[in-house]
Design a protein around this motif. Structure first.
Motif, PDB file in Angstrom:
ATOM      1  N   LEU A   1      11.716 -78.879   4.869  1.00 30.26           N
ATOM      2  CA  LEU A   1      12.472 -79.045   6.192  1.00 30.26           C
ATOM      3  C   LEU A   1      11.830 -77.945   7.331  1.00 30.26           C
ATOM      4  N   ILE A   2      11.710 -76.613   6.699  1.00 31.54           N
ATOM      5  CA  ILE A   2      11.506 -75.748   7.611  1.00 31.54           C
ATOM      6  C   ILE A   2       9.794 -75.551   7.888  1.00 31.54           C
ATOM      7  N   GLU A   3       9.239 -76.256   6.996  1.00 32.57           N
ATOM      8  CA  GLU A   3       7.383 -76.217   7.156  1.00 32.57           C
ATOM      9  C   GLU A   3       7.140 -77.337   8.021  1.00 32.57           C
ATOM     10  N   GLN A   4       7.921 -78.499   8.009  1.00 30.76           N
ATOM     11  CA  GLN A   4       7.525 -80.079   8.504  1.00 30.76           C
ATOM     12  C   GLN A   4       8.348 -80.340   9.692  1.00 30.76           C
ATOM     13  N   HIS A   5       9.631 -79.520   9.885  1.00 30.99           N
ATOM     14  CA  HIS A   5      10.467 -80.300  10.789  1.00 30.99           C
ATOM     15  C   HIS A   5      11.016 -79.117  11.511  1.00 30.99           C
ATOM     16  N   GLN A   6      11.513 -79.305  12.735  1.00 28.60           N
ATOM     17  CA  GLN A   6      12.182 -78.314  13.339  1.00 28.60           C
ATOM     18  C   GLN A   6      13.582 -78.018  13.112  1.00 28.60           C
ATOM     19  N   GLN A   7      13.884 -77.444  12.112  1.00 31.63           N
ATOM     20  CA  GLN A   7      15.105 -77.182  11.248  1.00 31.63           C
ATOM     21  C   GLN A   7      15.374 -75.995  11.275  1.00 31.63           C
ATOM     22  N   GLN A   8      16.617 -75.569  11.627  1.00 24.45           N
ATOM     23  CA  GLN A   8      17.465 -74.445  11.358  1.00 24.45           C
ATOM     24  C   GLN A   8      18.758 -74.743  10.596  1.00 24.45           C
ATOM     25  N   ILE A   9      18.384 -74.277   8.932  1.00 20.17           N
ATOM     26  CA  ILE A   9      19.555 -74.419   7.897  1.00 20.17           C
ATOM     27  C   ILE A   9      20.242 -73.283   7.573  1.00 20.17           C
ATOM     28  N   LEU A  10      21.522 -73.589   7.233  1.00 18.96           N
ATOM     29  CA  LEU A  10      22.301 -72.449   6.829  1.00 18.96           C
ATOM     30  C   LEU A  10      22.698 -72.849   5.389  1.00 18.96           C
ATOM     31  N   VAL A  11      22.604 -72.139   4.512  1.00 15.83           N
ATOM     32  CA  VAL A  11      23.039 -72.366   3.039  1.00 15.83           C
ATOM     33  C   VAL A  11      24.315 -71.372   2.919  1.00 15.83           C
ATOM     34  N   CYS A  12      25.103 -72.424   2.142  1.00 12.23           N
ATOM     35  CA  CYS A  12      26.621 -71.777   2.263  1.00 12.23           C
ATOM     36  C   CYS A  12      27.124 -71.809   0.765  1.00 12.23           C
ATOM     37  N   ALA A  13      27.665 -70.637   0.185  1.00 10.49           N
ATOM     38  CA  ALA A  13      28.109 -70.643  -0.997  1.00 10.49           C
ATOM     39  C   ALA A  13      29.135 -69.679  -1.333  1.00 10.49           C
ATOM     40  N   PRO A  14      29.933 -69.450  -2.410  1.00 10.17           N
ATOM     41  CA  PRO A  14      30.971 -68.678  -2.605  1.00 10.17           C
ATOM     42  C   PRO A  14      30.657 -67.060  -2.365  1.00 10.17           C
TER      43      PRO A  14
ATOM     44  N   VAL B   1      18.086 -71.127  -4.767  1.00 11.44           N
ATOM     45  CA  VAL B   1      17.738 -71.851  -3.550  1.00 11.44           C
ATOM     46  C   VAL B   1      16.784 -70.899  -2.958  1.00 11.44           C
ATOM     47  N   LEU B   2      17.144 -69.577  -2.634  1.00 15.00           N
ATOM     48  CA  LEU B   2      16.033 -68.559  -1.981  1.00 15.00           C
ATOM     49  C   LEU B   2      14.784 -68.630  -2.472  1.00 15.00           C
ATOM     50  N   ARG B   3      14.936 -68.319  -3.995  1.00 11.93           N
ATOM     51  CA  ARG B   3      13.451 -68.341  -4.616  1.00 11.93           C
ATOM     52  C   ARG B   3      12.443 -69.603  -4.481  1.00 11.93           C
ATOM     53  N   PHE B   4      13.321 -70.657  -4.504  1.00 11.92           N
ATOM     54  CA  PHE B   4      12.511 -71.805  -4.603  1.00 11.92           C
ATOM     55  C   PHE B   4      12.158 -72.177  -3.115  1.00 11.92           C
ATOM     56  N   ALA B   5      12.833 -72.060  -2.194  1.00 12.55           N
ATOM     57  CA  ALA B   5      12.383 -72.075  -0.770  1.00 12.55           C
ATOM     58  C   ALA B   5      11.251 -71.449  -0.495  1.00 12.55           C
TER      59      ALA B   5
ATOM     60  N   ALA C   1      10.030 -65.086  -1.835  1.00 13.48           N
ATOM     61  CA  ALA C   1      11.294 -64.620  -0.939  1.00 13.48           C
ATOM     62  C   ALA C   1      12.251 -63.926  -1.846  1.00 13.48           C
ATOM     63  N   ARG C   2      12.855 -62.719  -1.259  1.00 19.05           N
ATOM     64  CA  ARG C   2      13.931 -62.203  -2.249  1.00 19.05           C
ATOM     65  C   ARG C   2      15.042 -61.949  -1.112  1.00 19.05           C
ATOM     66  N   HIS C   3      14.975 -62.022  -0.013  1.00 18.22           N
ATOM     67  CA  HIS C   3      16.026 -61.917   0.899  1.00 18.22           C
ATOM     68  C   HIS C   3      16.091 -62.875   2.206  1.00 18.22           C
ATOM     69  N   TYR C   4      17.114 -63.082   2.349  1.00 16.90           N
ATOM     70  CA  TYR C   4      17.276 -64.106   3.683  1.00 16.90           C
ATOM     71  C   TYR C   4      17.219 -63.238   5.083  1.00 16.90           C
ATOM     72  N   PRO C   5      16.683 -63.833   6.045  1.00 21.13           N
ATOM     73  CA  PRO C   5      16.348 -65.271   6.127  1.00 21.13           C
ATOM     74  C   PRO C   5      14.692 -65.596   5.594  1.00 21.13           C
ATOM     75  N   VAL C   6      14.562 -67.011   5.478  1.00 19.01           N
ATOM     76  CA  VAL C   6      13.266 -67.349   4.963  1.00 19.01           C
ATOM     77  C   VAL C   6      12.680 -68.153   6.217  1.00 19.01           C
ATOM     78  N   THR C   7      11.704 -67.906   6.653  1.00 20.29           N
ATOM     79  CA  THR C   7      11.003 -68.345   7.750  1.00 20.29           C
ATOM     80  C   THR C   7       9.780 -69.277   7.565  1.00 20.29           C
ATOM     81  N   GLY C   8       9.899 -70.325   8.179  1.00 21.95           N
ATOM     82  CA  GLY C   8       8.574 -71.355   8.060  1.00 21.95           C
ATOM     83  C   GLY C   8       7.989 -71.545   9.507  1.00 21.95           C
ATOM     84  N   PRO C   9       7.068 -72.536   9.513  1.00 26.55           N
ATOM     85  CA  PRO C   9       6.396 -72.635  10.729  1.00 26.55           C
ATOM     86  C   PRO C   9       7.441 -73.164  11.815  1.00 26.55           C
ATOM     87  N   PHE C  10       8.332 -73.976  11.598  1.00 22.87           N
ATOM     88  CA  PHE C  10       9.218 -74.802  12.674  1.00 22.87           C
ATOM     89  C   PHE C  10      10.604 -74.430  12.276  1.00 22.87           C
TER      90      PHE C  10
END
Length: 736
Positions: free
Chosen positions: A242-255, A263-267, A275-284
């Motif tokens: 999503l952040i590589e091919q679309h203009q997406q601002q994504i928030l991941v929420c958890a306890p 999620v962080l590692r595979f993104a 990726a070891r820390h947020y945020p993870v930034t892509g082209p878009f």
């Protein structure tokens, strides 16, 4: 067919051959070494493989390269070991075994070194220190281990090697060809190429996540999975796309932030990053983490919200996220070592069916690191009752046919079907129900089990913890905060945090868990059970029947209906529930009534300061429920001082700035005999501006008003309504 091998010298080679059979089948092997500790460790050494992990006491041997404690098992999650050896002489932790078994891949092996079966239930297990209360003697015989031993049966993949009898096993020599595991990605995947080779179920999940994020609004997606199915990895790779091919601002929420590490590692891997820390930034676009309470308070802009481990987040929060954000993906584990999300699936998806008819649900059931029907996973699920389901009840249920029973642990253990049904209700109702809770239920004598039946159907269960008075020498140390003891939650919280030294001298019966069958809810079964618990507590000589829970308005209403008084409020949110913990009590004796009333009165005074300090950002509906319950707990015939009422009336009829009137308004509101009956939106505005002292700007934003003038007009109308309802003063104008 079960076979025996008594020749010790032949057994290691036989086990290796049986392990190869399991590897060909895509399964794992489970070996139980039952005998004296030295004997068990010596034979475990014979079976030692290079990629091993030894948990518990280990012999001093150069071959043992990786060892740790079983209670540190969670530190190894996300890694992989071909072989795990657990020394149960050091500790038998059901949570630890359920957790660590997940790091073993197909063809791998779990070895359990344990005492002889005939002596194991009487063994002084160090794990009792985590299970039992202060100064509580350990059980003479562990019912949990007795049941466990009863279920140790040799099957394909499970071998019993007993010191006195040799090896019992089931041979499976006919293997036509090696079974290839479906490719997939999960926490243990290491190479980038392997990580990005999702199996068909995961590919479907990734496709659906992207469709939810980019397609039509108001169509939430729910993904459920058992542990080890690659759920979080699918979320991460979908985020990367999503952040590589679309203009997406994504928030991941958890306890908590740690819960989203996969999620962080595979993104990051999907983007070719480490990726070891947020945020993870892509082209878009960008992926960032946000806590659920901060998400609802700040309401930042986002194209899509990813909620991982959603079952651990309170239902009101999930509903609020759903209503505020048009595109949301919810993901949760159904059977896990830390708790269960099955109750989430039942309750939350029922809500979605009513309010979001076009929601989608996907369940991942294909294991990544082993094949389905793996003997080790099946054994773990069956023995720790991780996969029990509540059976349907025969409707309608009539109250006249309800039957209450206090059942002994021995009777419960002897009835496997009833034990499974009882634990299934607990798992459905409480996310935090873990394998160790099953052991506590069976082995902790201070926990009593209370059931409600309709004919033969189990409708409800409650676990009640006996918390007796503490000895005097310990009381002062607890009151000063220099000592804490296990199993006395109520006395310690009231003595230290509420400042009531006498609290440690009372006898409490604490409702640890209460669960009602989903098909029997809203019929009064829970209230019926609480009434029976109260009568039973009186018979036992308890001073109070009490409870501690994460506060929500719905739960508060349930306990208040059963005549419980609100007595204590914690000032930090519970990590698991995301709510503030409260203690509520119902006196079992007339002579202790003054103690609970005094606690409620004290809390009401404290809440006035809390709402402008540590609880200034508390959700208004939660504050409303707290105040209403406290006013009901502290009945008062006093009416507000006339000067305060006159000041409120003057504010409503004049252009006096609210800042000058607020002190009088607050005092007037707190002195009202009952909290006013208002619409939720009216209560929210009144609490936020007058009790929590939010600025006009905050109030306007929270209530979606046009500006300060509109907000102040609403406030004056609300105050006028309360004045009319409470005191019927002379006719007031309806607007300014």
């Amino acid at each position: 067919m079960i076979q025996q091998q008594a020749n010790t010298s032949l057994i290691p080679d036989l086990i290796k051959r049986l392990q190869q059979q399991q590897q060909h089948a895509g399964h794992r092997q489970f070996i139980v070494l039952s005998g004296q500790q030295q004997w068990g460790m010596e034979h475990a050494l014979e079976l030692l493989q290079q990629q091993h992990l030894w948990l518990g006491e280990a012999p001093a041997h150069p071959k043992i390269l990786h060892k740790d404690l079983l209670n540190k098992a969670k530190h190894w999650l996300g890694r992989e070991r071909q072989q795990v050896i657990i020394n149960a002489f050091s500790q038998f932790s059901a949570d630890g075994i359920a957790a660590i078994s997940g790091i073993i891949p197909a063809g791998g092996q779990l070895i359990l070194v344990c005492p002889e079966f005939t002596h194991w239930p009487e063994y002084d297990d160090p794990n009792y220190r985590q299970l039992l209360s202060y100064q509580q003697p350990r059980p003479h015989k562990s019912l949990f281990l007795t049941r466990l031993i009863r279920h140790f049966q040799p099957t394909k993949g499970i071998c019993l090697w007993q010191q006195q009898q040799g090896l019992s096993y089931v041979d499976n020599p006919v293997v036509v060809s090696t079974v290839h595991l479906a490719q997939g990605i999960d926490d243990s995947s290491s190479s980038t190429d392997a990580c990005l080779s999702a199996n068909p179920q995961q590919q479907d999940a990734i496709h659906r996540i992207i469709k939810c994020a980019t397609g039509r609004a108001r169509r939430p997606l729910v993904i459920t999975a058992d542990r080890g199915r690659g759920k979080s990895a699918s979320l991460g790779l979908a985020c990367a796309t999503l952040i590589e091919q679309h203009q997406q601002q994504i928030l991941v929420c958890a306890p908590n932030r740690h819960a989203t590490q996969s999620v962080l590692r595979f993104a990051g891997k999907g983007l070719g990053q480490d990726a070891r820390h947020y945020p993870v930034t892509g082209p878009f676009g960008q992926l960032d983490f946000i806590a659920p309470d901060h998400l609802l308070r700040a309401r930042p802009c986002a194209d899509v919200i990813m909620v991982d481990e959603a079952a651990a987040i309170p239902m009101p929060m999930l509903k609020a996220i759903c209503h505020h954000y048009p595109r949301v993906v919810f993901a949760s584990t159904q059977h896990g070592y830390e708790g269960s999300g099955r109750g989430f699936s039942l309750k939350f998806m029922q809500y979605l069916q009513q309010d979001f008819k076009h929601y989608k649900h996907l369940h991942l059931n294909e294991p990544i690191r082993w094949r389905s029907h793996d003997p080790l996973e099946d054994w773990t699920f069956a023995n720790f009752i991780l996969n029990a389901h509540a059976q349907s009840v025969n409707l309608p249920i009539t109250a006249k046919q309800w039957r209450y029973q206090v059942i002994s642990k021995e009777a419960l253990m002897a009835n496997e079907a009833l034990l499974n049904q009882a634990f299934a209700l607990l798992v459905n109702a409480h996310y935090q129900t873990k394998p160790s809770d099953l052991r506590a239920l069976l082995d902790n004598a201070r926990i009593s089990v209370h059931l409600v039946f309709h004919q033969q159907d189990l409708l409800a269960i409650s676990l009640l913890m006996d918390e007796p008075p503490l000895p005097q020498p310990l009381s002062q140390a607890i009151h000063q905060g220099t000592r804490r003891v296990q199993g006395h939650l109520t006395a310690q919280a009231l003595s230290l945090h509420a400042g009531q030294a006498e609290a440690v001298g009372y006898h409490y019966g604490r409702v640890m868990r209460i669960a009602v069958h989903p098909e029997s809810q809203s019929h009064g079964v829970g209230t019926f059970l609480l009434d029976k618990l109260f009568s039973w507590s009186q018979q036992q000589g308890f001073d109070f029947l009490c409870t501690s829970f994460g506060f929500t308005p719905d739960l508060a209403s349930f306990w208040q209906r059963s005549q419980f008084q609100l007595n204590h409020l914690g000032l930090s949110k519970d990590v698991a529930s995301g709510c503030y913990s409260v203690i509520a009590m119902r006196p079992c004796k007339q002579q202790v009534q003054a103690f609970t009333t005094g606690l409620s009165s004290q809390l009401q005074q404290q809440l006035q300061d809390y709402l402008t300090g540590p609880l200034q950002d508390l959700e208004a509906d939660v504050a409303n429920a707290l105040i209403a319950w406290l006013k009901a707990s502290v009945s008062s015939n006093k009416h507000p001082v006339g000067a305060y009422r006159d000041a409120v009336l003057h504010y409503c009829l004049s252009h006096r700035p609210v800042e000058f009137a607020l002190p009088a308004i607050r005092q007037w509101l707190w002195q009202l005999p009952q909290w006013p009956c208002l619409l939720p939106s009216q209560s929210d505005l009144l609490i936020q501006r007058c009790l929590q002292q939010h600025t006009w700007q905050q109030v306007v934003a929270a209530n979606q008003l046009s500006g300060k003038k509109a907000a102040e007009t609403q406030l004056k109308l609300i105050l006028q309504q309360v004045l009319q309802d409470q005191f019927a003063p002379p006719e007031l104008p309806t607007s300014q």
